[in-house]
Enzyme design. Structure first.
Site, mmCIF file in Angstrom:
data_model
loop_
_atom_site.group_PDB
_atom_site.id
_atom_site.type_symbol
_atom_site.label_atom_id
_atom_site.label_comp_id
_atom_site.label_asym_id
_atom_site.label_seq_id
_atom_site.Cartn_x
_atom_site.Cartn_y
_atom_site.Cartn_z
ATOM 1 N N ASP A 1 -4.977 -4.340 5.472
ATOM 2 C CA ASP A 1 -5.263 -5.237 4.357
ATOM 3 C C ASP A 1 -4.117 -6.250 4.232
ATOM 4 O O ASP A 1 -2.950 -5.908 4.448
ATOM 5 C CB ASP A 1 -5.404 -4.417 3.063
ATOM 6 C CG ASP A 1 -6.062 -5.226 1.947
ATOM 7 O OD1 ASP A 1 -6.608 -6.311 2.235
ATOM 8 O OD2 ASP A 1 -6.029 -4.756 0.799
ATOM 9 N N HIS B 1 -2.343 -1.046 -3.586
ATOM 10 C CA HIS B 1 -3.424 -0.066 -3.479
ATOM 11 C C HIS B 1 -3.124 1.116 -4.387
ATOM 12 O O HIS B 1 -1.996 1.604 -4.421
ATOM 13 C CB HIS B 1 -3.561 0.419 -2.033
ATOM 14 C CG HIS B 1 -4.038 -0.651 -1.104
ATOM 15 N ND1 HIS B 1 -4.010 -0.506 0.258
ATOM 16 C CD2 HIS B 1 -4.568 -1.875 -1.338
ATOM 17 C CE1 HIS B 1 -4.509 -1.602 0.826
ATOM 18 N NE2 HIS B 1 -4.834 -2.452 -0.124
ATOM 19 N N SER C 1 0.857 -1.183 0.000
ATOM 20 C CA SER C 1 0.000 0.000 0.000
ATOM 21 C C SER C 1 0.895 1.235 0.000
ATOM 22 O O SER C 1 1.738 1.394 -0.881
ATOM 23 C CB SER C 1 -0.937 -0.053 1.202
ATOM 24 O OG SER C 1 -1.851 1.008 1.179
#
Lengths: 195, 281
Positions: free
Chosen positions: A132, A39, A12
């Site tokens: 996540d 992401h 991310s």
């Protein structure tokens, strides 16, 4: 030990640079498939991510197309605004609801890797500022797959690796530079892949 | 150390459970999900397993066979199709700039939006057709497997909270007007001008089991095929081929392709980057 055939990377915040470091350590003969959920904003331009990565990587990097074959040595990136899943040697996309406000979501990718590849999968959680990937990494480990987490102390953002370690305490903790070489070892040689 | 079930056995067992469940659903309720893409189907099945407070897919099978309301809940899970207005503005721009000029050469235009879900794409198409002066001679056939989604599509009411994003999309897609002209705000609901949907026919249609029902100059089916396995994708592409006029146009999702299909040769790319194809004959 079973040879790893699928490497799933999740990243991310600060991820692009971290992914480049990992991919940069993989030789052009790397025999496993690499799938990546990074992401990214949904308005992101198609192909931008793969272009950036391609310049640092000996392997061909492409953005996933639905049901494309996952060949050894290819690197496949989740497109903006789609979840990337894997299934028996092929990519599968979905536009299901975002998870952790993210589409692509790392948990979705890892969950599918655990189900389809079992102990032939390795999951790697890199830098990020959310949770996540934690659930998905535990699923990979539960199915006998290999779990790797970037050392939170050295990550640009430590929250995501820390969450992954909390859910999967048995995961191998590595500095960013050590992850590529570890994957090379797990994937074996191209000769192993043909056996 | 705990005994770990051999992973291959575990995977094979889950696959067996899923196959038995889908077989049971097909025989008990007539819905056929057997050709769906396993990876996303598995995710949704487990979502329902946990939603029911169950542990296994076999457990879900038992409940579904004995409790039709559980089947309803699963159906809802399986038919979710996340959509939005002018989703992928580049695609909608390509429709306007490249596809509509082709449609313009026809005296009467038939468009099929297959898998229209809650209708955001219908209104996007209608707005663009209107601005290009084509809506009066166009008929849009909007179909979906899910009657509840169609019901919402018919209402033309969408949440106000998305309107800012939809307005941005509309402008990037080549919109020529004030987007807010097309709806009136009613609390937190945006009600779209019913005139936009006057030429639209809403109907339930199952791409898996229902056949061709008309011929179209344009079929729009975005992010539906990704939920199907390859064999089912082939069958649906066959259906689309049979439902297109000569030189008819097929528009798929941004990351869907006919390249690997045996039907690939029947089409040439019209806008390659946006997965818009045209029949060669």
């Amino acid at each position: 030990m079973t040879r790893v055939e699928l490497v799933a990377l999740g990243a991310s915040w600060g991820g692009l640079q971290a992914i480049e470091t990992v991919l940069g350590a993989l030789p052009s003969t790397f025999p496993a498939t690499v799938v990546i959920a990074q992401h990214r904003p949904s308005a992101g331009q198609d192909g931008m991510l793969e272009h950036l990565l391609d310049t640092h990587c000996a392997l061909a990097v492409t953005e996933a197309e639905d049901k494309q074959e996952l060949r050894p040595g290819c690197v496949v990136v989740a497109p903006a605004d789609y979840h990337l899943l894997v299934d028996a040697g092929r990519a599968a996309l979905s536009v299901d609801e975002p998870l952790h406000y993210s589409r692509p979501s790392i948990d979705v990718l890892f969950g599918s890797a655990a189900a389809a590849y079992g102990d032939r999968a390795a999951g790697v959680v890199l830098t990020g500022a959310n949770a996540d990937g934690a659930h998905g990494l535990a699923q990979i480990a539960a199915r006998g797959g290999h779990a790797i987490v970037q050392d939170p102390d050295c990550a640009e953002r430590s929250e995501m690796p820390a969450a992954a370690l909390w859910s999967t305490p048995e995961a191998q903790v590595l500095a960013l530079e050590q992850i590529g070489p570890a994957l090379v070892e797990l994937a074996g040689t191209p000769e192993d892949a043909r056996r | 150390m705990a005994v770990r079930v051999n992973d291959d056995v575990q995977e094979a067992r889950e696959r067996l459970e899923i196959e038995l469940l889908l077989e049971g659903i097909q025989r008990a309720y007539g819905y056929d999900f057997r050709g769906y893409a396993l990876a996303s189907l598995r995710r949704r099945l487990w979502h329902r397993v946990h939603g029911e407070g169950l542990e296994t897919i076999s457990g879900l099978q038992e409940r579904i066979l004995h409790d039709p309301s559980c089947m309803d809940r699963l159906l809802r899970d399986l038919s979710i199709n996340v959509t939005g207005m002018f989703r992928d503005p580049n695609f909608h721009r390509a429709l306007r700039e490249t596809v509509f000029p082709v449609l313009r050469t026809h005296p009467f235009i038939r468009v099929w939006n297959a898998g229209c879900s809650t209708g955001e794409e219908i209104y996007s198409l209608a707005i663009a057709l209107h601005e290009e002066g084509l809506l009066d001679r166009a008929r849009i056939y909007a179909t979906d497997i899910d009657e509840a989604a169609l019901q919402r599509a018919r209402s033309g009411a969408f949440s106000m909270e998305h309107m800012q994003r939809y307005t941005e999309n509309y402008l990037r897609a080549g919109g020529r007007d004030e987007f807010s002209r097309y709806y009136s705000a009613d609390g937190d609901v945006a009600r779209f001008d019913p005139a936009l949907a006057e030429g639209t026919v809403f109907a339930q249609h199952n791409l898996v089991t229902d056949g061709s029902f008309n011929e179209f100059q344009l079929i729009v089916c975005r992010n539906v095929l990704i939920y199907f396995g390859r064999e089912l994708q082939e069958a649906v592409l066959e259906l689309f081929g049979a439902s297109l006029t000569r030189f008819g146009i097929l528009a798929l999702g941004r990351k869907e392709s006919i390249r690997q299909s045996r039907h690939a040769g029947a089409y040439e790319p019209l806008v390659e980057s946006e997965k818009i194809f045209r029949r060669r004959s």
